[in-house]
Motif scaffolding. Structure first.
Motif, PDB file in Angstrom:
ATOM      1  N   GLN A   1       0.853  -1.182   0.000  1.00 18.32           N
ATOM      2  CA  GLN A   1       0.000   0.000   0.000  1.00 18.32           C
ATOM      3  C   GLN A   1       0.897   1.243   0.000  1.00 18.32           C
ATOM      4  OE1 GLN A   1      -2.385   2.218  -0.656  1.00 18.32           O
ATOM      5  NE2 GLN A   1      -3.875   0.846   0.340  1.00 18.32           N
TER       6      GLN A   1
ATOM      7  N   LEU B   1      -2.471   5.347   4.215  1.00 19.32           N
ATOM      8  CA  LEU B   1      -1.525   5.038   5.289  1.00 19.32           C
ATOM      9  C   LEU B   1      -1.771   5.939   6.500  1.00 19.32           C
ATOM     10  CD1 LEU B   1       1.672   4.684   3.078  1.00 19.32           C
ATOM     11  CD2 LEU B   1       0.502   2.815   4.247  1.00 19.32           C
TER      12      LEU B   1
ATOM     13  N   GLU C   1      -4.905   4.953   8.380  1.00 21.96           N
ATOM     14  CA  GLU C   1      -4.693   3.762   9.210  1.00 21.96           C
ATOM     15  C   GLU C   1      -3.967   4.134  10.507  1.00 21.96           C
ATOM     16  OE1 GLU C   1      -5.823  -0.138   9.503  1.00 21.96           O
ATOM     17  OE2 GLU C   1      -6.165   1.222   7.821  1.00 21.96           O
TER      18      GLU C   1
ATOM     19  N   VAL D   1       0.917  -0.888   9.261  1.00 20.40           N
ATOM     20  CA  VAL D   1       1.728   0.231   8.772  1.00 20.40           C
ATOM     21  C   VAL D   1       2.952   0.349   9.661  1.00 20.40           C
ATOM     22  CG1 VAL D   1       1.838   2.724   8.380  1.00 20.40           C
ATOM     23  CG2 VAL D   1      -0.281   1.475   7.875  1.00 20.40           C
TER      24      VAL D   1
ATOM     25  N   LEU E   1       7.650   5.260   5.226  1.00 17.16           N
ATOM     26  CA  LEU E   1       6.399   4.579   5.554  1.00 17.16           C
ATOM     27  C   LEU E   1       6.276   3.301   4.736  1.00 17.16           C
ATOM     28  CD1 LEU E   1       3.470   7.199   5.722  1.00 17.16           C
ATOM     29  CD2 LEU E   1       4.133   5.579   7.507  1.00 17.16           C
ATOM     30  N   GLU E   2       5.826   2.228   5.383  1.00 15.04           N
ATOM     31  CA  GLU E   2       5.535   0.977   4.697  1.00 15.04           C
ATOM     32  C   GLU E   2       4.124   0.547   5.071  1.00 15.04           C
ATOM     33  OE1 GLU E   2       9.963  -1.130   4.694  1.00 15.04           O
ATOM     34  OE2 GLU E   2       8.507  -1.602   6.282  1.00 15.04           O
ATOM     35  N   GLY E   3       3.351   0.153   4.077  1.00 11.78           N
ATOM     36  CA  GLY E   3       2.006  -0.327   4.346  1.00 11.78           C
ATOM     37  C   GLY E   3       1.785  -1.698   3.737  1.00 11.78           C
TER      38      GLY E   3
END
Length: 209
Positions: free
Chosen positions: A9, A15, A18, A108, A169-171
């Motif tokens: 995502q 993000l 969430e 996330v 950021l990682e989703g």
């Protein structure tokens, strides 16, 4: 976090939504004595920095506060929705039987370096925002001003605040996108009739996606 392409995502608004929906995040840092982890309600100011800035506070006596103050990279995990996925929900089970259980979830990960502060007025602003966020839906919201100011002042001396500009950021939206349409429909139907509200919450997220 391992994120296969099907589950990735990248939409910043999704993000950040969430992050905002997560009531309790996990903050992880590494210091001289090893890993430190704290479970915290956090406030996201989405318009500060490229990805937003996270705000929270720790007990002054918490060793994690000293680790954060040294400026090393921190990881914050936001995890709101998950469910066990039974192979019995896949139509593919009846076709060939080559199915196994899995776990679907949304997560996330935010990375950055924190600035620690103990200015009383800045802490007070942060605590008002955090409190208002969680009290607002209540019929009779409690406010920070409901407590005696000298009591609040004592509490402020016992904590430190931090601002963590998000650098990365990682989703991961693991919602069965790698399965056939029929298998995805079977999973959603199975979750929809579950007596566990957490399962039904994941089914709604599958629909939203």
């Amino acid at each position: 976090m391992y994120v296969p392409a099907a589950f990735r995502q990248n939409d910043l608004s999704a993000l950040q939504e969430e992050i905002t929906d997560c009531r309790l995040a996990t903050l992880i840092s590494s210091g001289e004595s090893g890993l430190q982890a704290s479970h915290l309600p956090l406030l996201l100011r989405a318009d500060e920095g490229q990805y937003g800035t996270l705000y929270g506070h720790l007990a002054r006596a918490n060793p994690h506060a000293q680790v954060l103050a040294k400026g090393g990279e921190a990881l914050v995990i936001f995890h709101t929705t998950d469910a066990y996925i039974s192979p019995s929900w896949y139509p593919a089970k009846a076709e060939h039987g080559k199915v196994v259980p899995t776990w679907n979830y949304i997560a996330v990960h935010a990375y950055g370096r924190a600035e620690v502060f103990d200015d009383a007025e800045r802490l007070l602003i942060l605590l008002r925002e955090l409190t208002d966020r969680h009290e607002r839906p209540r019929p009779q919201p409690w406010a920070l001003d409901d407590a005696p100011r000298d009591y609040i002042d004592g509490m402020l001396r016992a904590i430190v605040g931090f601002a963590l500009p998000i650098e990365r950021l990682e989703g991961k939206w693991k919602l069965g996108q790698n399965r056939s349409d029929a298998d995805q429909a079977g999973v959603k139907s199975g979750l929809d009739v579950s007596t566990d509200p957490r399962d039904r919450a994941l089914a709604r997220r599958m629909t939203d996606r």
